[in-house]
Design a protein around this motif. Structure first.
Motif, PDB file in Angstrom:
ATOM      1  N   PHE A  56       0.838  -1.203   0.000  1.00  0.00           N
ATOM      2  CA  PHE A  56       0.000   0.000   0.000  1.00  0.00           C
ATOM      3  C   PHE A  56       0.874   1.254   0.000  1.00  0.00           C
ATOM      4  CE2 PHE A  56      -2.558   3.275   2.180  1.00  0.00           C
ATOM      5  CZ  PHE A  56      -3.642   3.303   1.319  1.00  0.00           C
ATOM      6  N   ALA A  57       1.974   1.236   0.761  1.00  0.00           N
ATOM      7  CA  ALA A  57       2.888   2.376   0.782  1.00  0.00           C
ATOM      8  C   ALA A  57       3.496   2.606  -0.603  1.00  0.00           C
ATOM      9  CB  ALA A  57       3.985   2.156   1.813  1.00  0.00           C
ATOM     10  N   GLY A  58       3.842   1.508  -1.294  1.00  0.00           N
ATOM     11  CA  GLY A  58       4.350   1.630  -2.652  1.00  0.00           C
ATOM     12  C   GLY A  58       3.304   2.200  -3.591  1.00  0.00           C
ATOM     13  N   LEU A  59       2.049   1.780  -3.409  1.00  0.00           N
ATOM     14  CA  LEU A  59       0.963   2.296  -4.237  1.00  0.00           C
ATOM     15  C   LEU A  59       0.781   3.797  -4.023  1.00  0.00           C
ATOM     16  CD1 LEU A  59      -1.445   1.792  -6.143  1.00  0.00           C
ATOM     17  CD2 LEU A  59      -2.817   1.244  -4.114  1.00  0.00           C
ATOM     18  N   ILE A  60       0.836   4.244  -2.777  1.00  0.00           N
ATOM     19  CA  ILE A  60       0.713   5.672  -2.475  1.00  0.00           C
ATOM     20  C   ILE A  60       1.882   6.448  -3.089  1.00  0.00           C
ATOM     21  CG2 ILE A  60       0.728   7.391  -0.640  1.00  0.00           C
ATOM     22  CD1 ILE A  60      -1.895   5.866  -0.931  1.00  0.00           C
ATOM     23  N   ALA A  61       3.096   5.874  -2.999  1.00  0.00           N
ATOM     24  CA  ALA A  61       4.270   6.550  -3.558  1.00  0.00           C
ATOM     25  C   ALA A  61       4.136   6.757  -5.059  1.00  0.00           C
ATOM     26  CB  ALA A  61       5.533   5.743  -3.249  1.00  0.00           C
ATOM     27  N   SER A  62       3.451   5.835  -5.736  1.00  0.00           N
ATOM     28  CA  SER A  62       3.338   5.925  -7.189  1.00  0.00           C
ATOM     29  C   SER A  62       2.547   7.152  -7.632  1.00  0.00           C
ATOM     30  CB  SER A  62       2.667   4.655  -7.736  1.00  0.00           C
ATOM     31  OG  SER A  62       1.298   4.589  -7.359  1.00  0.00           O
ATOM     32  N   PHE A  63       1.693   7.686  -6.780  1.00  0.00           N
ATOM     33  CA  PHE A  63       0.866   8.828  -7.162  1.00  0.00           C
ATOM     34  C   PHE A  63       1.671  10.133  -7.230  1.00  0.00           C
ATOM     35  CE2 PHE A  63      -2.443   5.875  -6.029  1.00  0.00           C
ATOM     36  CZ  PHE A  63      -3.495   6.219  -6.858  1.00  0.00           C
ATOM     37  N   PHE A  64       2.854  10.152  -6.610  1.00  0.00           N
ATOM     38  CA  PHE A  64       3.594  11.402  -6.521  1.00  0.00           C
ATOM     39  C   PHE A  64       4.301  11.770  -7.821  1.00  0.00           C
ATOM     40  CE2 PHE A  64       3.000  10.429  -2.073  1.00  0.00           C
ATOM     41  CZ  PHE A  64       2.775  11.679  -1.519  1.00  0.00           C
ATOM     42  N   HIS A  65       4.374  10.863  -8.789  1.00  0.00           N
ATOM     43  CA  HIS A  65       4.989  11.241 -10.065  1.00  0.00           C
ATOM     44  C   HIS A  65       3.940  11.379 -11.175  1.00  0.00           C
ATOM     45  CE1 HIS A  65       4.700   6.879 -10.677  1.00  0.00           C
ATOM     46  NE2 HIS A  65       4.831   7.091 -11.967  1.00  0.00           N
ATOM     47  N   LEU A  66       2.672  11.456 -10.759  1.00  0.00           N
ATOM     48  CA  LEU A  66       1.602  11.643 -11.732  1.00  0.00           C
ATOM     49  C   LEU A  66       1.224  13.118 -11.810  1.00  0.00           C
ATOM     50  CD1 LEU A  66      -0.724   8.630 -10.830  1.00  0.00           C
ATOM     51  CD2 LEU A  66       1.051   8.728 -12.582  1.00  0.00           C
ATOM     52  N   GLY A  67       1.123  13.627 -13.019  1.00  0.00           N
ATOM     53  CA  GLY A  67       0.707  15.010 -13.181  1.00  0.00           C
ATOM     54  C   GLY A  67      -0.746  15.225 -12.795  1.00  0.00           C
ATOM     55  N   HIS A  68      -1.583  14.220 -13.070  1.00  0.00           N
ATOM     56  CA  HIS A  68      -3.014  14.287 -12.733  1.00  0.00           C
ATOM     57  C   HIS A  68      -3.411  12.975 -12.040  1.00  0.00           C
ATOM     58  CE1 HIS A  68      -3.870  17.990 -14.976  1.00  0.00           C
ATOM     59  NE2 HIS A  68      -3.001  17.540 -15.871  1.00  0.00           N
ATOM     60  N   PRO A  69      -3.184  12.882 -10.732  1.00  0.00           N
ATOM     61  CA  PRO A  69      -3.515  11.640 -10.009  1.00  0.00           C
ATOM     62  C   PRO A  69      -4.959  11.213 -10.151  1.00  0.00           C
ATOM     63  CG  PRO A  69      -2.199  13.119  -8.642  1.00  0.00           C
ATOM     64  CD  PRO A  69      -2.607  13.898  -9.860  1.00  0.00           C
ATOM     65  N   GLU A  70      -5.859  12.184 -10.344  1.00  0.00           N
ATOM     66  CA  GLU A  70      -7.285  11.830 -10.458  1.00  0.00           C
ATOM     67  C   GLU A  70      -7.573  11.022 -11.717  1.00  0.00           C
ATOM     68  OE1 GLU A  70      -6.707  15.669 -12.664  1.00  0.00           O
ATOM     69  OE2 GLU A  70      -6.017  14.789 -10.769  1.00  0.00           O
ATOM     70  N   ARG A  71      -6.637  11.008 -12.652  1.00  0.00           N
ATOM     71  CA  ARG A  71      -6.826  10.233 -13.875  1.00  0.00           C
ATOM     72  C   ARG A  71      -6.082   8.902 -13.844  1.00  0.00           C
ATOM     73  NH1 ARG A  71      -5.448  15.135 -18.138  1.00  0.00           N
ATOM     74  NH2 ARG A  71      -6.935  16.677 -17.318  1.00  0.00           N
ATOM     75  N   ALA A  72      -5.594   8.527 -12.665  1.00  0.00           N
ATOM     76  CA  ALA A  72      -4.769   7.323 -12.558  1.00  0.00           C
ATOM     77  C   ALA A  72      -5.510   6.071 -13.036  1.00  0.00           C
ATOM     78  CB  ALA A  72      -4.298   7.138 -11.117  1.00  0.00           C
ATOM     79  N   TRP A  73      -6.838   6.054 -12.872  1.00  0.00           N
ATOM     80  CA  TRP A  73      -7.618   4.876 -13.255  1.00  0.00           C
ATOM     81  C   TRP A  73      -7.477   4.568 -14.748  1.00  0.00           C
ATOM     82  CZ3 TRP A  73     -11.406   5.437 -16.957  1.00  0.00           C
ATOM     83  CH2 TRP A  73     -11.815   6.744 -17.239  1.00  0.00           C
ATOM     84  N   ARG A  74      -7.166   5.581 -15.548  1.00  0.00           N
ATOM     85  CA  ARG A  74      -7.053   5.364 -16.984  1.00  0.00           C
ATOM     86  C   ARG A  74      -5.848   4.493 -17.343  1.00  0.00           C
ATOM     87  NH1 ARG A  74      -8.315  11.378 -19.568  1.00  0.00           N
ATOM     88  NH2 ARG A  74     -10.407  11.638 -18.652  1.00  0.00           N
ATOM     89  N   ALA A  75      -4.901   4.392 -16.414  1.00  0.00           N
ATOM     90  CA  ALA A  75      -3.709   3.581 -16.693  1.00  0.00           C
ATOM     91  C   ALA A  75      -4.053   2.111 -16.895  1.00  0.00           C
ATOM     92  CB  ALA A  75      -2.707   3.721 -15.552  1.00  0.00           C
ATOM     93  N   ALA A  76      -5.203   1.675 -16.376  1.00  0.00           N
ATOM     94  CA  ALA A  76      -5.579   0.263 -16.480  1.00  0.00           C
ATOM     95  C   ALA A  76      -6.295  -0.077 -17.785  1.00  0.00           C
ATOM     96  CB  ALA A  76      -6.458  -0.128 -15.301  1.00  0.00           C
ATOM     97  N   THR A  77      -6.551   0.908 -18.613  1.00  0.00           N
ATOM     98  CA  THR A  77      -7.384   0.666 -19.793  1.00  0.00           C
ATOM     99  C   THR A  77      -6.623   0.040 -20.966  1.00  0.00           C
ATOM    100  OG1 THR A  77      -6.979   2.916 -20.623  1.00  0.00           O
ATOM    101  CG2 THR A  77      -8.893   2.582 -19.184  1.00  0.00           C
ATOM    102  N   GLN A  78      -5.299   0.074 -20.920  1.00  0.00           N
ATOM    103  CA  GLN A  78      -4.502  -0.432 -22.049  1.00  0.00           C
ATOM    104  C   GLN A  78      -3.828  -1.762 -21.716  1.00  0.00           C
ATOM    105  OE1 GLN A  78      -4.692   1.286 -24.961  1.00  0.00           O
ATOM    106  NE2 GLN A  78      -6.099   2.629 -23.832  1.00  0.00           N
ATOM    107  N   TRP A  79      -4.501  -2.608 -20.950  1.00  0.00           N
ATOM    108  CA  TRP A  79      -3.872  -3.831 -20.460  1.00  0.00           C
ATOM    109  C   TRP A  79      -3.514  -4.810 -21.571  1.00  0.00           C
ATOM    110  CZ3 TRP A  79      -6.545  -8.257 -21.616  1.00  0.00           C
ATOM    111  CH2 TRP A  79      -7.899  -8.114 -21.951  1.00  0.00           C
ATOM    112  N   ARG A  80      -4.105  -4.674 -22.744  1.00  0.00           N
ATOM    113  CA  ARG A  80      -3.790  -5.597 -23.837  1.00  0.00           C
ATOM    114  C   ARG A  80      -2.384  -5.367 -24.384  1.00  0.00           C
ATOM    115  NH1 ARG A  80      -9.079  -4.111 -24.608  1.00  0.00           N
ATOM    116  NH2 ARG A  80     -10.635  -5.785 -24.718  1.00  0.00           N
ATOM    117  N   THR A  81      -1.891  -4.152 -24.284  1.00  0.00           N
ATOM    118  CA  THR A  81      -0.605  -3.822 -24.906  1.00  0.00           C
ATOM    119  C   THR A  81       0.418  -3.232 -23.946  1.00  0.00           C
ATOM    120  OG1 THR A  81      -1.470  -1.647 -25.540  1.00  0.00           O
ATOM    121  CG2 THR A  81      -1.652  -3.426 -27.156  1.00  0.00           C
ATOM    122  N   SER A  82      -0.002  -2.768 -22.787  1.00  0.00           N
ATOM    123  CA  SER A  82       0.894  -2.032 -21.894  1.00  0.00           C
ATOM    124  C   SER A  82       1.208  -2.831 -20.630  1.00  0.00           C
ATOM    125  CB  SER A  82       0.253  -0.695 -21.509  1.00  0.00           C
ATOM    126  OG  SER A  82       0.977  -0.075 -20.479  1.00  0.00           O
TER     127      SER A  82
END
Length: 325
Positions: A56-82
């Protein structure tokens, strides 16, 4: 590449958490086979919560390099190729299974559901642990392949990248398991410490192989091929403007080679040499504090190792942007 500390903490923290869970489940399997003394359900429950807290601490740390954390959910949409999208899905899946594994032990719901061949009792924790193991190895693969799949970053484009993430995560996790066992006063310090040393030595082999491989690279492109002028004394004096840019900040670390060499020697000692010596001393002296010290030093070394991992990556665009007026 420029090392982002949020990514450094993300990869090291979840690596330790994954390794700790694997250590707990391995200990349970050994106890089931009567190769180790059985531990209380509380031991596995508390250990699972520590593993989950690290993830969980690692997951929280990952948000600090996102320009728009509120859009983080979109990262899961390209699972076929990414591979990044796959990691985004694999991390909560692993966390959910580890949570169930710890919950089963916390409520002591370990009554056998059925018995295989009349000798192997299978309970819910064994099933959750098995599924969690697959999820953890899948997460190791997804995290490593984010970097190992980049063809244009020669320092990362290798199976050694996957091996390094795996062995260093397992080594640090088992090292933490040894420290946790010492803190809990159990008899598993030697077992976990031995496997931590083995994983650390495998990690040393793959990391040294990576350093040697990366040291042999010779860039196939240069200023002459970039501009199409093959003069013998071509030299770049400026990059075309006076200030910095995204390219100068994100694709080059800006550190001297002397400092990078110092970081390299430091992480080699702190990750691979000092923890092994401390674990061996802990076994001889029967110390309860040395395993804790071994894990602490190794984790600090892993932060340096991951920093060096990012600085090893030489992006081709640095042929132009690295030179500033």
């Amino acid at each position: 590449m420029h090392p982002a500390f949020s990514v450094i903490f993300l990869t090291t923290l979840i690596g330790v958490g994954q390794g700790l869970f694997l250590a707990l489940y391995t200990g349970q399997l050994y106890a089931l086979a009567n190769l180790l003394p059985a531990q209380s359900s509380n031991f596995y429950a508390v250990g699972s919560m520590v593993s989950l807290a690290l993830l969980f601490a690692g997951l929280i740390a990952s948000f600090f390099h996102l320009g728009h954390p509120e859009r983080a959910w979109r990262a899961a949409t390209q699972w076929r190729t990414s591979w990044l999208s796959r990691e985004v899905l694999a991390l909560p899946a692993a966390m959910g299974l580890i949570f169930l594994y710890g919950t089963v032990h916390f409520f002591d719901l370990t009554k056998p559901l059925f018995v295989i061949s009349g000798t192997l009792p299978v309970d819910f924790s064994l099933i959750m642990g098995g599924l969690g193991t697959f999820a953890v190895f899948g997460l190791f693969l997804c995290t490593a392949m984010i970097y190992a799949s980049l063809r244009f970053i020669k320092a990362w484009y290798s199976p050694l990248t996957v091996a390094n993430f795996l062995f260093l995560g397992v080594a640090s996790g088992f090292m933490l398991a040894a420290a946790f066992s010492a803190y809990q006063g159990t008899s598993l310090v030697g077992f976990y410490g031995t496997w931590a040393v083995i994983a650390t030595l495998f990690g040393l082999l793959t990391r040294v192989a990576t350093l040697y491989r990366n040291g042999q690279f010779r860039c196939k492109v240069d200023l002459k091929s970039a501009v199409g002028v093959h003069h013998s004394q071509l030299e770049q004096k400026a990059q075309g403007f006076m200030g910095g840019s995204f390219n100068t900040r994100e694709f080059f670390h800006g550190r001297s080679q002397g400092l990078l060499n110092l970081i390299r020697y430091a992480f080699l000692l702190m990750v691979f040499v000092v923890p092994v010596i401390l674990i061996l001393l802990a076994y001889v002296l029967e110390s309860e504090t040395l395993p804790l010290l071994a894990f602490g030093i190794q984790y600090l070394g892993l932060i340096l190792e991951r920093y060096h991992f990012f600085t090893e990556a030489q992006h081709p665009q640095n042929l132009y942007y690295q030179s500033m007026a």
